[in-house]
Each structure stands twice: as structure tokens, then as C-alpha cells.
Design a protein around this motif. Structure first.
Motif, short mmCIF file in Angstrom:
data_model
loop_
_atom_site.label_atom_id
_atom_site.label_comp_id
_atom_site.label_asym_id
_atom_site.label_seq_id
_atom_site.Cartn_x
_atom_site.Cartn_y
_atom_site.Cartn_z
N PHE A 277 16.56 -13.33 58.36
CA PHE A 277 16.97 -14.64 58.09
C PHE A 277 16.46 -15.39 56.84
CE2 PHE A 277 17.49 -19.06 59.68
CZ PHE A 277 18.81 -19.13 59.65
N LEU A 278 14.99 -15.57 57.07
CA LEU A 278 14.63 -16.25 55.98
C LEU A 278 14.73 -15.36 54.54
CD1 LEU A 278 11.01 -17.25 57.50
CD2 LEU A 278 13.27 -18.42 57.52
N ALA A 279 14.71 -14.04 54.61
CA ALA A 279 14.81 -13.33 53.19
C ALA A 279 16.06 -13.58 52.69
CB ALA A 279 14.57 -11.76 53.58
N GLY A 280 17.04 -13.39 53.37
CA GLY A 280 18.33 -13.90 52.89
C GLY A 280 18.54 -15.32 52.44
N ALA A 281 17.81 -16.10 52.77
CA ALA A 281 17.88 -17.51 52.11
C ALA A 281 17.08 -17.59 50.86
CB ALA A 281 17.17 -18.43 53.23
N GLU A 282 15.73 -16.77 50.99
CA GLU A 282 15.06 -16.61 49.89
C GLU A 282 15.67 -15.88 48.66
OE1 GLU A 282 11.75 -13.90 50.06
OE2 GLU A 282 10.49 -15.05 48.87
N LEU B 59 23.72 -19.93 54.80
CA LEU B 59 23.11 -21.40 54.90
C LEU B 59 22.59 -21.78 53.56
CD1 LEU B 59 22.19 -21.40 58.57
CD2 LEU B 59 24.38 -21.30 57.81
N ALA B 60 21.80 -20.93 53.09
CA ALA B 60 21.11 -21.50 51.83
C ALA B 60 22.06 -21.77 50.56
CB ALA B 60 19.87 -20.37 51.31
N LEU B 61 23.23 -20.74 50.54
CA LEU B 61 23.92 -20.88 49.68
C LEU B 61 24.46 -22.49 49.87
CD1 LEU B 61 25.60 -19.06 47.45
CD2 LEU B 61 27.02 -18.29 49.11
N TRP C 212 27.74 -27.09 61.55
CA TRP C 212 26.17 -27.48 60.73
C TRP C 212 26.36 -27.96 59.49
CZ3 TRP C 212 25.24 -25.00 56.42
CH2 TRP C 212 23.76 -24.79 55.81
N LEU C 213 27.52 -27.55 58.94
CA LEU C 213 27.93 -27.79 57.35
C LEU C 213 28.25 -29.38 57.40
CD1 LEU C 213 28.27 -27.07 54.52
CD2 LEU C 213 30.63 -26.34 55.30
N GLN C 214 28.74 -29.90 58.36
CA GLN C 214 29.09 -31.08 58.53
C GLN C 214 28.06 -32.31 58.33
OE1 GLN C 214 31.70 -31.23 62.11
NE2 GLN C 214 33.28 -31.85 60.95
N GLN C 215 26.84 -31.77 59.14
CA GLN C 215 25.59 -32.56 59.02
C GLN C 215 25.16 -32.40 57.75
OE1 GLN C 215 22.08 -31.45 60.89
NE2 GLN C 215 21.23 -33.65 60.73
N ASP D 191 18.87 -29.15 66.17
CA ASP D 191 20.26 -28.40 67.08
C ASP D 191 20.83 -27.29 66.21
OD1 ASP D 191 21.43 -27.99 69.47
OD2 ASP D 191 23.15 -29.27 68.67
N PHE D 192 21.73 -28.05 65.36
CA PHE D 192 22.72 -27.16 64.82
C PHE D 192 22.53 -25.70 64.26
CE2 PHE D 192 24.76 -31.48 64.13
CZ PHE D 192 25.73 -31.32 65.11
N GLY D 193 21.14 -25.82 63.42
CA GLY D 193 20.88 -24.56 62.93
C GLY D 193 20.49 -23.59 63.80
#
Ligand code: F6P
Length: 498
Positions: A256-261, A432-434, A311-314, A118-120
Motif C-alpha cells: 500500500f505504501l509502495a503504490g503511494a511512493e 489515494l496518493a494520486l 475519503w476524497l470529500q474530506q 477513520d476514513f483512510g
């Protein structure tokens, strides 16, 4: 060294134009050296390598933690038991893209899922809605998580069954909240007079448990798989993130994926001294050692990121909120409590305690260079937002003397500044990936398995006999092996008429 003395010893790092400034941590060069040395000694570099290589770093469940493969857009082979998983991952990307083209005349989407399911997506949908000029299909995205029917009633009161699609998202497909909410929505379709084929057309699932989704009535072509090597709270990069693609387009999802990658590549290939997730993790570790901190806060100065702390809490507390290490031995430190909300709102709430309370609570200030709207007031408002963010960090670090003890700010309250150049899908993915990689780093340094969550199970087990006892409507329930005297009395209170 005092925090104040750090004002002149600046400590700034960057990757992909994301800047991390740790100057207000009060960590001098000697301290940093020690931190990096002990990180090296703990085997952190090997751990990072093992994580990306698909080694079974989730030791209790004996499997890899390979969410990084889901954002490996270059499709560099990722082997699990000698088999490259990238073709399967890419196949799901193609299906997501095809679905984006296929969905027309969809007014409402009900995304049913809880926790990591859910959170993401909820955070991403909310955050990207604030990006000026973003292309959106304008569907109403409803997130249904809680078993409490308040949300269910609100959503079903708004949605029109014939133009609604439902995505049931559950890694296990056994989560009670999700399956019960899914059943309720299914009943709503049936009661609304939708035919079997209309319902079949409306139902989608994202899961690792394909038989259970089929059993529920989702047709095979509407099931998007993911894999047991993706932890639930690390799953937004899989088809769990479908709403992002459906609402904002497949290219935005890819961004979104590219930033995480990009952050993964930085994390994997950069020496510890320049490695953003590692530096963030070590600054927290330092505060635990020096100031015995029990909590930290993440304050994004961007309304768009109001969901980020949840999101970060989980991510942090489900991953690292543990008392024993990989060998079952007690640990000295594990995850502090994390909380936060958007600044400057947060300043008008709990910042009093940050400045003058007895607890030291390190803060990650997260700011965005560019304003988040194209309103004529945007530039002026944004300047004030940023000024507040900088001012709070400075006040916390330096403090202020005064005659009246009530007006004294003790200072020496540490913080980081994380500055994003802008907030778009790419930088949201990067952010998020950070933090995901920071959480993994902390787990490695504490020698904790960050990828299981045994602590969530016991309460679920105990809820079953209690629910049964509540269903009797009797107010003479006795304590038993499953229900203690306090809880039996509470059940009796709930079961009594007044
Ligand atoms: O109860 C905790 C948890 O297992 C989380 O780890 C997970 O994100 C959430 O429940 C939902 O699980 P699922 O995706 O299997 O429904």
C-alpha cells in the motif's frame, strides 16, 4: 473547442500502468499549453519541490506537510530542522510488523477515530476485502467514529471483551467523539469483568499526543506515535493504517505504501505535461474557468471503492474549501463540492442530473481493468460494468439530439477516465496518493494552504454552551452572547416534554 471535437484529439497519459484519459475534457492543445504555462508561472514546480523537501508549506501552522515521508520505503533522508525523520518512521514500521506477529486469537478490533483518523483505514479495510484471494486474518474490524451511540451499541453488542483489541486513533487525542467513545469502550471492558491488566493489554493508541494517551490509560508500549508534520487527513500511511497491516499482513501494508511512493516519485520527478496529479488538477481548474462548475463527482466503477468518495470529500473539501489565500486575500476559486459513489449504482441515482440537469458536473470515472472477484460470472459482469462506464462518459460528452426537448442530451459534459490495471494494496495506495497530490496541486494553484482546517473549529466551540443548555432540561432558555434566538428556541423545543 467543443467537447465533441475532442473525440479525435486523444489525450492519454500514464504512470505505473495507471492510465489517465482526459479526451472528454474538451481541452485542446492550445488550452493545455496555456494551462501548463500558467501552472509554471504560479510556481507549482517549486511548490512540489518544497513539499517533498519539508519546507513549511503549511504556512498558518508553520510546519511541513510530509506525509510523503511515511511512504518513503527507500528511506531517502527527509530532513526536518536538519534531522532525518526516516529512522523514527522506520522504527514505527518495525513496531507495526512486530504487532502483526504478536496478535493471536484476536476476534474483534474496535478502531476508534473520526475524520482523517477513520476514513483512510476504513476505506482500505473495505477495499482490500474485495481483492480476490487476498490473505486476511479474518478479524472483525469495527470502525467507531460518530458520537451517536448507535454504532457503539451495535459494535459492543457483537464483540467479546476477552478477545477484543481497541485502537484509539487521534492525532490530537482531544477530539470529543473519540475520547468519549474510548471512555465508553473502557467502561464496557470494566463492566464485563476484565481485569486491569487485561484492559491494559487490549488498549492501543495512535497519536501525536503521547502524554494524553498515557493519561487515558494506554500503556507506553502500546502507543504508536506519529508527528505534527502529518495532517490528519493524510495520516493513513502512518500507524493510523494499523488495521491494514493487522488484517492483511505487514507485506500488504508495505505494498500500500509502495503504490503511494511510486506516485510520489512520479509527481516529484515528472514534467508537468506528463504529470498525472497535475493534469487532473488542471482539468478541474479549466472547468472552473470555462464552465464555472461548482461541483464534481468521483465515480469508481468498483464496489470495493464505495468508501473512496467519502475519503476524497474530506481530502478535498477540508484541504481546499477555503475563501482566502495564504495572504488572507479572497480567492476567486477554491474546492468545488465533491461527491460520488460506486458505479453502476450511481447511474441509477443521480446520473439523470449529470446528463440533463442545468449544472455541468465534471466526473472522474475510475475503472479497474481486472474483475474484482473470481466468480464464474466475473468476466461477463465486469465487461458490462466497463461498458457502462465508457458509455456514460461518451453520452455525457457527445449528447444526443431529439425532436422532443425531453429527450435531448445537451452533451459537452466533461469527464476524465482513470484506469487502474487492478485493484490491490499497491494500486489502492497509488490511487489515494494520486488524489492527495492532485489536492496539493490545486491548493498550490489557488494559492491556498491545503494543510490546515480552521473552519472546523467554530461549530465545536458553539456546541459547548448549547450542550450545557440542553443539560438543564429547561425550556425557558434565553438568547445570549453564545446562543442566538433561533437556537434558543430550538433548545427549548428539545427540552420541552412534547
Ligand atoms: O474536526 C476536523 C478534524 O480535526 C480533522 O481534520 C481530523 O481528521 C479529525 O478532526 C480528527 O482529529 P484527531 O485525529 O485529532 O482526533
Amino acid at each position: 473547442m467543443s467537447v465533441q471535437a475532442q473525440l479525435t484529439a486523444r489525450s492519454i497519459h500514464s504512470a505505473i500502468n495507471v492510465v489517465l484519459d482526459t479526451s472528454y475534457q474538451g481541452i485542446d492543445e492550445g488550452d493545455w499549453r496555456k494551462l501548463f504555462t500558467s501552472a509554471r508561472k504560479s510556481g507549482l514546480e517549486q511548490y512540489i519541490e518544497d513539499m517533498f523537501a519539508g519546507k513549511h508549506i503549511n504556512s498558518s501552522e508553520d510546519r511541513p506537510a510530509l506525509h510523503s515521508a511515511l511512504r518513503n520505503l527507500t528511506k531517502t533522508p527527509v530532513l526536518i530542522n536538519g534531522v532525518d525523520v526516516m529512522p523514527e518512521v522506520a522504527e514505527v514500521w518495525h513496531r507495526i510488523e512486530a504487532l502483526c506477529n504478536q496478535w493471536v486469537d484476536v476476534a474483534d478490533v474496535i478502531h476508534i477515530g473520526i475524520g482523517g483518523s477513520d476514513f483512510g483505514p476504513r476505506l482500505a479495510i473495505e477495499a482490500l476485502a474485495h481483492v480476490p484471494g487476498i490473505e486476511s486474518r479474518g478479524m472483525r474490524m469495527h470502525f467507531l467514529a460518530n458520537i451517536d451511540t448507535a454504532e457503539l451499541a451495535r459494535i459492543l453488542g457483537r464483540a467479546q471483551p476477552y478477545s477484543t483489541r481497541v485502537i484509539i486513533v487521534s492525532k490530537s487525542f482531544t477530539t470529543l467523539e473519540t475520547t468519549m467513545n474510548a471512555k465508553a469502550v473502557l467502561a464496557w471492558f470494566q463492566e464485563s469483568g476484565c481485569s486491569k491488566s487485561q484492559i491494559a493489554n487490549a488498549l492501543y493508541a495512535v497519536t501525536t499526543n503521547i502524554p494524553a494517551a498515557k493519561e487515558f490509560g494506554v500503556s507506553e508500549e502500546n502507543i504508536f506515535p506519529f508527528w505534527d508534520w502529518v495532517g490528519g487527513r493524510y495520516s493513513v500511511w502512518s500507524a493510523v493504517g494499523l488495521p491494514i497491516a493487522l488484517q492483511y499482513g505487514f507485506d500488504t501494508f508495505k505494498q500500500f505504501l509502495a503504490g503511494a511512493e511510486a506516485i510520489d516519485l512520479h509527481f516529484k520527478n515528472t514534467r508537468l505535461e506528463e504529470n498525472l496529479p497535475v493534469i487532473m488538477a488542471l482539468s478541474l481548474l479549466y472547468q472552473q474557468e470555462q464552465n464555472d462548475i461548482k461541483a464534481y463527482a468521483a465515480i469508481p466503477y468498483a464496489d470495493a471503492l464505495d468508501w473512496f468518495p467519502k475519503w476524497l470529500q474530506q481530502l478535498d473539501m477540508e484541504s481546499n474549501g477555503k475563501s482566502v489565500d495564504r495572504a488572507g486575500k479572497p480567492v476567486k476559486h477554491s474546492s468545488p463540492v465533491v461527491f460520488g459513489s460506486a458505479g453502476s449504482n450511481a447511474q441509477h441515482s443521480y446520473f439523470q442530473l449529470f446528463h440533463q440537469g442545468t449544472e455541468i458536473i465534471p466526473i472522474d470515472f475510475i475503472a479497474v481493468r481486472e474483475p474484482m472477484s473470481d466468480r464464474p460470472e466475473a468476466v461477463a459482469h465486469h465487461r458490462i460494468l466497463l461498458a457502462n462506464c465508457l458509455a456514460q462518459a461518451q453520452a455525457l460528452a457527445n449528447g444526443k439530439t431529439a425532436e422532443n426537448p425531453n429527450d435531448v442530451y445537451p452533451g459537452k459534459r466533461p469527464s476524465n477516465l482513470l484506469l487502474l490495471p487492478k485493484l490491490n494494496a499497491f494500486y489502492l495506495g497509488a490511487l489515494l496518493a494520486l488524489y492527495e497530490n492532485r489536492t496539493a496541486t490545486l491548493g498550490a494553484l489557488w494559492n491556498i494552504n491545503s494543510f490546515d482546517q480552521p473552519g472546523v473549529e467554530y461549530g465545536k466551540v458553539l456546541a459547548k454552551p448549547i450542550e450545557k443548555a440542553l443539560a438543564t432540561h429547561q425550556n425557558d432558555i434565553q438568547a445570549s452572547a453564545d446562543i442566538d434566538a433561533v437556537t434558543a428556541a430550538r433548545i427549548n423545543l428539545l427540552n420541552s416534554k412534547n
